[in-house]
Design an enzyme around this catalytic site. Structure first.
Site: not given
Ligand SMILES: Cc1cc2nc3c(=O)[nH]c(=O)nc-3n(C[C@H](O)[C@H](O)[C@H](O)COP(=O)(O)OP(=O)(O)OC[C@H]3O[C@@H](n4cnc5c(N)ncnc54)[C@H](O)[C@@H]3O)c2cc1C
Length: 451
Positions: A15, A42, A47, A50, A174, A176, A180, A197, A203, A261, A436, A441
């Site tokens: 983001g 990510c 993502c 993974k 439990g 995703y 995975e 659990r 869910r 979580g 096909h 399909e």
């Molecule tokens: C194992 C796993 C698998 C996933 N698989 C998927 C998937 O297949 N598809 C999907 O869409 N989503 C997946 N996700 C979720 C996805 O990674 C997150 O939704 C996404 O990265 C959120 O983006 P974000 O910008 O909110 O935060 P993040 O990408 O977490 O970025 C936050 C950044 O802020 C930095 N930060 C934190 N605090 C500070 C600070 N005080 N000062 C400076 N920097 C800081 C962190 O180091 C980090 O780099 C997965 C997540 C995990 C854990």
């Protein structure tokens, strides 16, 4: 009041990078701070790595199945350090791309921990910068419950860097990420148990999908333990681990992986120096435009706990950049019909309502379901089954939900999501000519509703 920048973004994850880049493209003076890794969760521990491990895990079956097509593959062997080293190299390449994206957009990058000093000031690397707007995009962090021996457990953060593939793994959770990783460890050859659990994992997913995946994971050799809550973890004299369940059951293993979580990453962020408030679950509370209760501070992505997915964080980042710096292009993020995939083996793809949600919303339903053995497996010994399901409103004919468990479910579901966003009815599905021979399909040839 003079500001050093128009926007200071804390966190260069999905983001944050999106908001920073586009705000800079729109002409704003932008700085971003990143304390850990460019690209965030990510790219580094989510993502991307993974999915690479899921690909790696699937080769196990591919080697076996290739024999049905006449290939002699010999006895394949697997080298975990090689996979991890190659994965790390790819992630470093992506880190470099993120750096270039930011720098080329004119964003100033601070590599260090950022802290809010007040509603307009961020402190990073001993420097204080004043910003007209501050965007918190700090993401989330895995949580392990406070049980005796929790220090022996690992999370997704560590799993991507294990020095060796454990011989036995206990996956706890439990959601995703848990299913995975159960698929990854199992596919790569670890003796894998998944303990959850609740009655059944995933869910919130359609019941047919949950039951289908249970059957498929069981066929592939994952030992599933439901209604199993870990009470403690003890290290044994030989270095192995023993998980004791609340009901007294025991699981001996070499690695306990927790995916139970994620919490918002707010550590030492200095929120107490502002009026920013948290919601009842501890995430940053924001309104429709991602404004916190402090007028100059906004927040997006996992730290607001809305829909913790990368494409959602991207959309939120874009919305913030547009609203602040290109208001004529601003559109609210539409949270309806967000498609998702679970990269278990087999994959899950889903968009729209589950049967249970559609029933609870009062729809009268027609359900269409198909289960079949994918053509690619017809020459192999694999008994894997694909599930496809359409949930249709019996009164309006509108397709309310679409669910799949099977190879490439995520790829297929992206296209179906466009149809559902466009309001497709079952008749539109029926009138669409199939491709096909494909599995996809089947979605346009489902004719007979379940009784
Ligand atoms: C194992 C796993 C698998 C996933 N698989 C998927 C998937 O297949 N598809 C999907 O869409 N989503 C997946 N996700 C979720 C996805 O990674 C997150 O939704 C996404 O990265 C959120 O983006 P974000 O910008 O909110 O935060 P993040 O990408 O977490 O970025 C936050 C950044 O802020 C930095 N930060 C934190 N605090 C500070 C600070 N005080 N000062 C400076 N920097 C800081 C962190 O180091 C980090 O780099 C997965 C997540 C995990 C854990």
């Amino acid at each position: 009041m003079a500001f050093d920048v128009d926007l200071f973004v804390i966190g260069a994850g999905s983001g944050g990078v999106r908001a920073a880049r586009f705000a800079a493209d729109f002409g704003a003076r932008v700085a971003v701070a990143e304390s850990r890794y460019l690209g965030g969760t990510c790219v580094n521990v989510g993502c991307v790595p993974k999915k690479l491990l899921v690909y790696g895990a699937h080769y196990h079956e591919d080697f076996e199945q290739a024999q049905g097509f006449g290939w002699t593959t010999g006895q394949p062997s697997f080298d975990w350090p090689a996979l991890i080293a190659n994965k790390n190299r790819e992630i470093e390449r992506l880190n470099g791309i993120y750096r270039k994206l930011l720098v080329n957009s004119g964003v100033t990058l601070y590599e260090g921990h950022a802290k809010l000093h007040d509603a307009h000031t961020v402190e990073v690397n001993g420097q204080r910068l004043r910003a007209a707007h501050i965007l918190i995009a700090t993401g989330g962090w895995p949580m392990v419950p406070d049980i005796p021996g929790k220090e022996h457990a690992i999370t997704s953060n560590e799993a991507f860097f294990l020095p060796a593939l454990p011989r036995r793994v206990l996956v706890v959770g439990g959601g995703y990420i848990a299913v995975e990783f159960a698929s990854i460890f199992n596919g790569l050859g670890a003796q894998t148990t998944q303990a959850y659990r609740g009655e059944l994992f995933l869910r919130g997913f359609d019941q047919s999908v949950r039951e289908h995946l249970r059957a498929e994971l069981t066929k592939k050799g994952v030992a599933l333990r439901f209604n199993a809550d870990v009470a403690r973890i003890d290290k044994q004299a030989d270095g192995s681990l023993r998980a004791t369940l609340k009901d007294g059951g025991i699981i001996d293993t070499d690695c306990v992986f927790y995916a139970t979580g994620r919490r918002p990453m707010l550590d030492n962020l200095g929120l107490e120096n502002t009026q920013v408030k948290l919601d009842d679950k501890g995430f940053i509370a924001v309104d429709d435009a991602y404004c916190t209760s402090e007028p100059s501070v906004l927040a997006i992505g996992d730290v607001i706990g809305r829909v913790p997915l990368t494409p959602v964080a991207l959309a939120e980042g874009m919305a913030v950049a547009r609203r602040l710096f290109r208001p004529e292009a601003y559109r609210k993020v539409d949270y309806q019909l967000i498609p998702t995939a679970v990269f278990s083996l087999p994959n899950i793809g889903t968009v729209g309502l589950t049967t249970e949600q559609a029933q609870a919303a009062g729809h009268r339903l027609k359900l269409f379901e198909s289960r079949f053995r994918p053509m690619k497996l017809s020459l192999t010994g694999s008994q894997e089954q694909t599930l496809m399901k359409l949930i249709v409103d019996a009164d309006t004919d509108k397709v309310l939900g679409c669910h799949m468990v099977g190879p490439d479910a995520g790829e297929i579901m992206q296209g179906i999501a466009v149809a559902l966003k466009a309001g497709a009815t079952k008749q539109v599905f029926d009138e669409t000519i199939g491709i096909h021979p494909t599995a996809a399909e089947e979605f346009v040839t489902l004719r007979t509703p379940l009784a």
